[in-house]
Design a protein around this motif. Structure first.
Motif, short mmCIF file in Angstrom:
data_model
loop_
_atom_site.label_atom_id
_atom_site.label_comp_id
_atom_site.label_asym_id
_atom_site.label_seq_id
_atom_site.Cartn_x
_atom_site.Cartn_y
_atom_site.Cartn_z
N MET A 1 0.81 -1.21 0.00
CA MET A 1 0.00 0.00 0.00
C MET A 1 0.85 1.27 0.00
O MET A 1 0.40 2.30 -0.49
CB MET A 1 -0.98 -0.02 1.17
CG MET A 1 -2.09 -1.05 1.01
SD MET A 1 -3.07 -0.84 -0.51
CE MET A 1 -3.89 0.69 -0.16
N ASP A 2 2.06 1.21 0.52
CA ASP A 2 2.95 2.37 0.42
C ASP A 2 3.30 2.64 -1.04
O ASP A 2 3.33 3.78 -1.48
CB ASP A 2 4.22 2.18 1.25
CG ASP A 2 3.97 2.32 2.74
OD1 ASP A 2 3.24 3.26 3.13
OD2 ASP A 2 4.51 1.51 3.50
N LEU A 3 3.54 1.58 -1.80
CA LEU A 3 3.82 1.74 -3.23
C LEU A 3 2.58 2.23 -3.97
O LEU A 3 2.68 3.10 -4.84
CB LEU A 3 4.35 0.44 -3.84
CG LEU A 3 4.64 0.46 -5.33
CD1 LEU A 3 5.56 1.61 -5.72
CD2 LEU A 3 5.22 -0.88 -5.77
N VAL A 4 1.43 1.70 -3.64
CA VAL A 4 0.17 2.17 -4.23
C VAL A 4 0.06 3.68 -4.06
O VAL A 4 -0.21 4.43 -5.00
CB VAL A 4 -1.04 1.44 -3.59
CG1 VAL A 4 -2.34 2.17 -3.87
CG2 VAL A 4 -1.11 0.00 -4.07
N ARG A 5 0.28 4.13 -2.83
CA ARG A 5 0.19 5.56 -2.52
C ARG A 5 1.21 6.36 -3.32
O ARG A 5 0.90 7.42 -3.87
CB ARG A 5 0.39 5.76 -1.02
CG ARG A 5 0.38 7.22 -0.60
CD ARG A 5 0.52 7.31 0.92
NE ARG A 5 0.53 8.68 1.37
CZ ARG A 5 1.62 9.31 1.81
NH1 ARG A 5 2.78 8.68 1.88
NH2 ARG A 5 1.55 10.56 2.21
N GLU A 6 2.45 5.88 -3.38
CA GLU A 6 3.50 6.61 -4.10
C GLU A 6 3.22 6.70 -5.60
O GLU A 6 3.48 7.73 -6.21
CB GLU A 6 4.87 5.97 -3.84
CG GLU A 6 5.36 6.16 -2.42
CD GLU A 6 5.45 7.63 -2.01
OE1 GLU A 6 5.91 8.46 -2.82
OE2 GLU A 6 5.06 7.94 -0.87
N VAL B 1 -2.35 11.85 8.11
CA VAL B 1 -3.49 10.94 7.92
C VAL B 1 -3.00 9.56 7.49
O VAL B 1 -3.47 8.54 8.01
CB VAL B 1 -4.50 11.52 6.89
CG1 VAL B 1 -5.57 10.50 6.53
CG2 VAL B 1 -5.12 12.80 7.42
N TRP B 2 -2.04 9.52 6.58
CA TRP B 2 -1.50 8.23 6.11
C TRP B 2 -0.88 7.47 7.29
O TRP B 2 -1.11 6.27 7.45
CB TRP B 2 -0.47 8.43 5.00
CG TRP B 2 0.02 7.15 4.43
CD1 TRP B 2 1.26 6.59 4.60
CD2 TRP B 2 -0.70 6.23 3.60
NE1 TRP B 2 1.36 5.39 3.94
CE2 TRP B 2 0.17 5.15 3.31
CE3 TRP B 2 -1.98 6.22 3.08
CZ2 TRP B 2 -0.22 4.08 2.52
CZ3 TRP B 2 -2.37 5.14 2.28
CH2 TRP B 2 -1.49 4.09 2.01
N GLY B 3 -0.11 8.16 8.12
CA GLY B 3 0.51 7.52 9.27
C GLY B 3 -0.51 6.98 10.26
O GLY B 3 -0.35 5.88 10.80
N GLU B 4 -1.56 7.75 10.49
CA GLU B 4 -2.63 7.30 11.38
C GLU B 4 -3.33 6.07 10.81
O GLU B 4 -3.63 5.12 11.55
CB GLU B 4 -3.65 8.42 11.59
CG GLU B 4 -3.15 9.56 12.43
CD GLU B 4 -4.14 10.73 12.50
OE1 GLU B 4 -5.25 10.62 11.94
OE2 GLU B 4 -3.78 11.75 13.11
N ALA B 5 -3.57 6.07 9.52
CA ALA B 5 -4.22 4.92 8.88
C ALA B 5 -3.34 3.69 8.97
O ALA B 5 -3.80 2.59 9.33
CB ALA B 5 -4.56 5.24 7.42
N LYS B 6 -2.06 3.85 8.67
CA LYS B 6 -1.13 2.71 8.75
C LYS B 6 -1.06 2.16 10.16
O LYS B 6 -1.04 0.94 10.35
CB LYS B 6 0.26 3.13 8.28
CG LYS B 6 0.40 3.21 6.78
CD LYS B 6 1.80 3.59 6.37
CE LYS B 6 2.79 2.52 6.72
NZ LYS B 6 4.13 2.77 6.15
N GLY B 7 -1.04 3.06 11.15
CA GLY B 7 -0.99 2.62 12.53
C GLY B 7 -2.23 1.83 12.93
O GLY B 7 -2.14 0.80 13.60
N ALA B 8 -3.40 2.32 12.53
CA ALA B 8 -4.64 1.63 12.86
C ALA B 8 -4.73 0.27 12.16
O ALA B 8 -5.10 -0.73 12.77
CB ALA B 8 -5.84 2.50 12.46
N ILE B 9 -4.34 0.24 10.91
CA ILE B 9 -4.46 -1.00 10.13
C ILE B 9 -3.40 -2.02 10.52
O ILE B 9 -3.64 -3.23 10.48
CB ILE B 9 -4.42 -0.66 8.62
CG1 ILE B 9 -5.72 0.04 8.24
CG2 ILE B 9 -4.20 -1.91 7.78
CD1 ILE B 9 -5.75 0.65 6.86
#
Length: 121
Positions: free
Chosen positions: A5-10, A86-94
């Motif tokens: 998902m990090d690559l998807v985002r990039e 927001v991305w960091g919060e989402a990654k942390g939750a997931i």
């Protein structure tokens, strides 16, 4: 190959930030191979976030696609995912659950954006 998902985002960020409506001709993302990028572009195309042309051949080591442009849904997703906080919060939750579906990613990002805007859903 596992979805990253990090690559998807990039990939989506890179295309979104490109000067024109088209994807850069030679899309490169630091830390990722052309094979990884091509495979993820195909996944993004299948998910409806990118218009792309499949480029897989018999000699390809992985399925692949060449990105053309973001779709409406691609813009919607990256608008929610572009913010680092927001991305960091989402990654942390997931991360608490491990791998989740794309629809869960999109939902979590949307809810976090609403929370950061002070909008109660």
């Amino acid at each position: 190959m596992k979805r990253d998902m990090d690559l998807v985002r990039e990939i989506l960020k890179s295309i979104n930030e490109h000067t024109h409506g088209f994807a850069p001709r030679n899309l490169e993302i630091n830390g990722y191979t052309k094979e990884q990028i091509g495979y993820h572009c195909l996944l993004l195309h299948e998910a409806g976030l990118l218009e792309a042309t499949e480029s897989t051949t018999l000699s390809s080591s992985s399925p692949s696609a060449i990105p053309i442009r973001l779709t409406w849904h691609g813009h919607e997703f990256i608008d929610n995912a572009a913010n680092e906080k927001v991305w960091g919060e989402a990654k942390g939750a997931i991360a608490k659950l491990g791998d989740v579906s794309f629809s869960v990613w999109a939902s979590v990002l949307s809810e976090l954006v609403k929370q950061n805007l002070g909008i109660n859903s």
